[in-house]
Design a protein around this motif. Structure first.
Motif, PDB file in Angstrom:
ATOM      1  N   HIS A 137       0.837  -1.206   0.000  1.00  0.00           N
ATOM      2  CA  HIS A 137       0.000   0.000   0.000  1.00  0.00           C
ATOM      3  C   HIS A 137       0.869   1.252   0.000  1.00  0.00           C
ATOM      4  N   ASP A 138       1.871   1.271   0.872  1.00  0.00           N
ATOM      5  CA  ASP A 138       2.737   2.450   0.960  1.00  0.00           C
ATOM      6  C   ASP A 138       3.508   2.678  -0.337  1.00  0.00           C
ATOM      7  N   LYS A 139       4.025   1.601  -0.928  1.00  0.00           N
ATOM      8  CA  LYS A 139       4.763   1.725  -2.186  1.00  0.00           C
ATOM      9  C   LYS A 139       3.838   2.155  -3.331  1.00  0.00           C
ATOM     10  N   ARG A 140       2.604   1.661  -3.307  1.00  0.00           N
ATOM     11  CA  ARG A 140       1.655   2.052  -4.348  1.00  0.00           C
ATOM     12  C   ARG A 140       1.325   3.548  -4.246  1.00  0.00           C
ATOM     13  N   GLU A 141       1.085   4.019  -3.018  1.00  0.00           N
ATOM     14  CA  GLU A 141       0.793   5.438  -2.824  1.00  0.00           C
ATOM     15  C   GLU A 141       1.964   6.304  -3.270  1.00  0.00           C
ATOM     16  N   GLU A 142       3.171   5.890  -2.914  1.00  0.00           N
ATOM     17  CA  GLU A 142       4.367   6.637  -3.316  1.00  0.00           C
ATOM     18  C   GLU A 142       4.551   6.603  -4.827  1.00  0.00           C
ATOM     19  N   GLY A 143       4.329   5.438  -5.417  1.00  0.00           N
ATOM     20  CA  GLY A 143       4.510   5.279  -6.857  1.00  0.00           C
ATOM     21  C   GLY A 143       3.508   6.069  -7.672  1.00  0.00           C
ATOM     22  N   ILE A 144       2.274   6.157  -7.197  1.00  0.00           N
ATOM     23  CA  ILE A 144       1.252   6.948  -7.892  1.00  0.00           C
ATOM     24  C   ILE A 144       1.567   8.435  -7.776  1.00  0.00           C
ATOM     25  N   ALA A 145       2.006   8.842  -6.589  1.00  0.00           N
ATOM     26  CA  ALA A 145       2.316  10.258  -6.363  1.00  0.00           C
ATOM     27  C   ALA A 145       3.566  10.703  -7.120  1.00  0.00           C
ATOM     28  N   ASN A 146       4.544   9.809  -7.245  1.00  0.00           N
ATOM     29  CA  ASN A 146       5.812  10.151  -7.891  1.00  0.00           C
ATOM     30  C   ASN A 146       6.297   8.975  -8.743  1.00  0.00           C
ATOM     31  N   PRO A 147       5.710   8.790  -9.940  1.00  0.00           N
ATOM     32  CA  PRO A 147       6.006   7.620 -10.777  1.00  0.00           C
ATOM     33  C   PRO A 147       7.490   7.432 -11.092  1.00  0.00           C
ATOM     34  N   GLU A 148       8.237   8.522 -11.214  1.00  0.00           N
ATOM     35  CA  GLU A 148       9.657   8.405 -11.558  1.00  0.00           C
ATOM     36  C   GLU A 148      10.461   7.720 -10.457  1.00  0.00           C
ATOM     37  N   LYS A 149       9.978   7.812  -9.237  1.00  0.00           N
ATOM     38  CA  LYS A 149      10.703   7.228  -8.109  1.00  0.00           C
ATOM     39  C   LYS A 149      10.012   5.983  -7.552  1.00  0.00           C
ATOM     40  N   ALA A 150       9.081   5.407  -8.330  1.00  0.00           N
ATOM     41  CA  ALA A 150       8.347   4.219  -7.878  1.00  0.00           C
ATOM     42  C   ALA A 150       9.311   3.062  -7.635  1.00  0.00           C
ATOM     43  N   SER A 151       9.078   2.327  -6.556  1.00  0.00           N
ATOM     44  CA  SER A 151       9.941   1.186  -6.224  1.00  0.00           C
ATOM     45  C   SER A 151       9.128   0.114  -5.522  1.00  0.00           C
ATOM     46  N   LEU A 152       9.709  -1.084  -5.417  1.00  0.00           N
ATOM     47  CA  LEU A 152       9.054  -2.220  -4.779  1.00  0.00           C
ATOM     48  C   LEU A 152       9.492  -2.326  -3.317  1.00  0.00           C
ATOM     49  N   PRO A 153       8.685  -2.984  -2.486  1.00  0.00           N
ATOM     50  CA  PRO A 153       9.124  -3.253  -1.112  1.00  0.00           C
ATOM     51  C   PRO A 153      10.383  -4.117  -1.116  1.00  0.00           C
ATOM     52  N   GLU A 154      11.215  -3.944  -0.101  1.00  0.00           N
ATOM     53  CA  GLU A 154      12.403  -4.779   0.031  1.00  0.00           C
ATOM     54  C   GLU A 154      11.994  -6.220   0.324  1.00  0.00           C
ATOM     55  N   GLU A 155      12.671  -7.175  -0.290  1.00  0.00           N
ATOM     56  CA  GLU A 155      12.355  -8.580  -0.089  1.00  0.00           C
ATOM     57  C   GLU A 155      12.441  -8.985   1.380  1.00  0.00           C
ATOM     58  N   LYS A 156      13.444  -8.475   2.072  1.00  0.00           N
ATOM     59  CA  LYS A 156      13.613  -8.835   3.491  1.00  0.00           C
ATOM     60  C   LYS A 156      12.449  -8.308   4.327  1.00  0.00           C
TER      61      LYS A 156
END
Length: 362
Positions: A137-156
């Motif tokens: 959810h947090d990564k999706r919100e960040e990615g929608i707000a700033n697509p250029e800096k979109a990233s995935l959650p860390e695997e760990k």
């Protein structure tokens, strides 16, 4: 004799005319007109209510009830936002790992349903999966707000969060009306079931109050009460994901008609973000800890909107064959009519045997 005969005939025709006029008058008085209302503040989606009533005032009264009820459920089941005077699931997530938290009866009812659905979907719809879902959810919100800096959650981080998703650690005490997390790291997320559950409760309220002709469209969760005012079924087009993406000209995957039933769709085309050209939607597979990508959308047709919402989520994660097997199992166990449609990434579509017939598809 002749005069008496004509007198009786005139009395008969006079009575008949009176009955015809009376029926016409009653029919006119009981005529129902079509009204609609829209709102955007429940379950983070656009909603529409259509109903046939004898007056706009009667419709608006029911429409306000619908909106207020859905707003109540929206606030109660929100895990991210505080609302003044509302003891919601956000508070439960914050406090239930320390001590039992007293909850609203609607929260208890929803969580009971959620635990049952976890069992019936073999863990594909797990309301205790919030620790993992919150990362996405947090990564999706960040990615929608700033697509250029979109990233995935860390695997760990995903691996650690997945250690705190055992639904057996969710302890419900119905007598005391409390919720407790045996694992302090557990977090609830009811996004896979809450909207459908709320829609079904509102439909039950409307039916109890005598509503005969209503269609609830709560962000793609369609729930039909009766038929339209003219006795025909409600038109129910299902969105075409490829049209939304600009890849096809037909806006609908299928268009049909429904009455006295729910039609619920889950897809990857509304709540998603993109990283390196890959789309990541909001439905996460508990087995992989990543958003499911087998299908573009899954549509469920069955009476109960809560069950339809849950199954559209579960089948979005499962293969077509495994999804059909799950539906067949539930059909037999509950003696229910349930059908489904899948829109696939290769633009093909799959259906259960009776889906198209049951919605009178064009």
């Amino acid at each position: 004799m002749k005069n008496q005969f004509w007198k009786k005939e005139m009395q008969y025709f006079g009575s008949l005319l009176f009955l015809v006029l009376l029926c016409f008058s009653l029919s006119a008085c009981g005529k129902r007109e079509r009204y609609q209302d829209q709102f955007t503040d429940v379950f983070n989606t656009a909603s529409m209510v259509i109903g046939y009533e004898e007056s706009e005032e009667a419709f608006q009264k029911k429409a306000e009830q619908i909106h207020e009820s859905l707003l109540h459920y929206h606030r109660l089941f929100d895990v991210y936002t505080d609302y003044p005077g509302v003891e919601n699931l956000k508070k439960v997530n914050e406090e239930a790992g320390k001590a039992p938290v007293k909850v609203d009866p609607d929260i208890m009812a929803l969580l009971k349903f959620g635990k049952e659905m976890d069992i019936r979907t073999n863990g594909k719809v797990n309301i205790a999966y919030g620790a993992v879902l919150s990362l996405w959810h947090d990564k999706r919100e960040e990615g929608i707000a700033n697509p250029e800096k979109a990233s995935l959650p860390e695997e760990k981080d995903l691996e650690e969060a997945a250690k705190h998703c055992n639904i057996e650690d969710l302890i419900l005490d119905e007598e005391k009306m409390t919720v407790y997390f045996r694992d302090p790291g557990l977090r609830l997320d009811v996004g896979g079931i809450a909207k459908g559950w709320a829609v079904e409760r509102v439909a039950e309220l409307l039916e109890k109050e005598g509503a005969k002709s209503y269609l609830l469209n709560i962000g793609g969760n369609l729930r039909a009460i009766g038929k339209k005012g003219d006795g025909t079924k409600w038109i129910c087009p299902v969105q075409n994901p490829f049209y939304i993406d600009g890849e096809e000209d037909n806006p609908y995957a299928v268009s049909g008609e429904i009455a006295e039933i729910s039609l619920v769709t889950s897809g990857d085309y509304e709540r998603y973000f993109t990283v390196d050209g890959v789309r990541y939607a909001h439905i996460v597979d508990p087995e992989t800890r990543y958003p499911a990508n087998r299908h573009r959308s899954v549509t469920i047709l069955t009476k109960d909107s809560a069950l339809a919402d849950t199954l559209s989520t579960a089948l979005f994660i499962l293969s077509v064959e495994d999804g059909k097997s799950l539906l067949e199992k539930i059909r037999k166990e509950d003696s229910l009519e349930i059908d489904a449609m899948w829109v696939e990434p290769d633009h093909s579509m799959a259906y259960t045997e009776h889906f198209l017939n049951r919605i009178d598809a064009e």
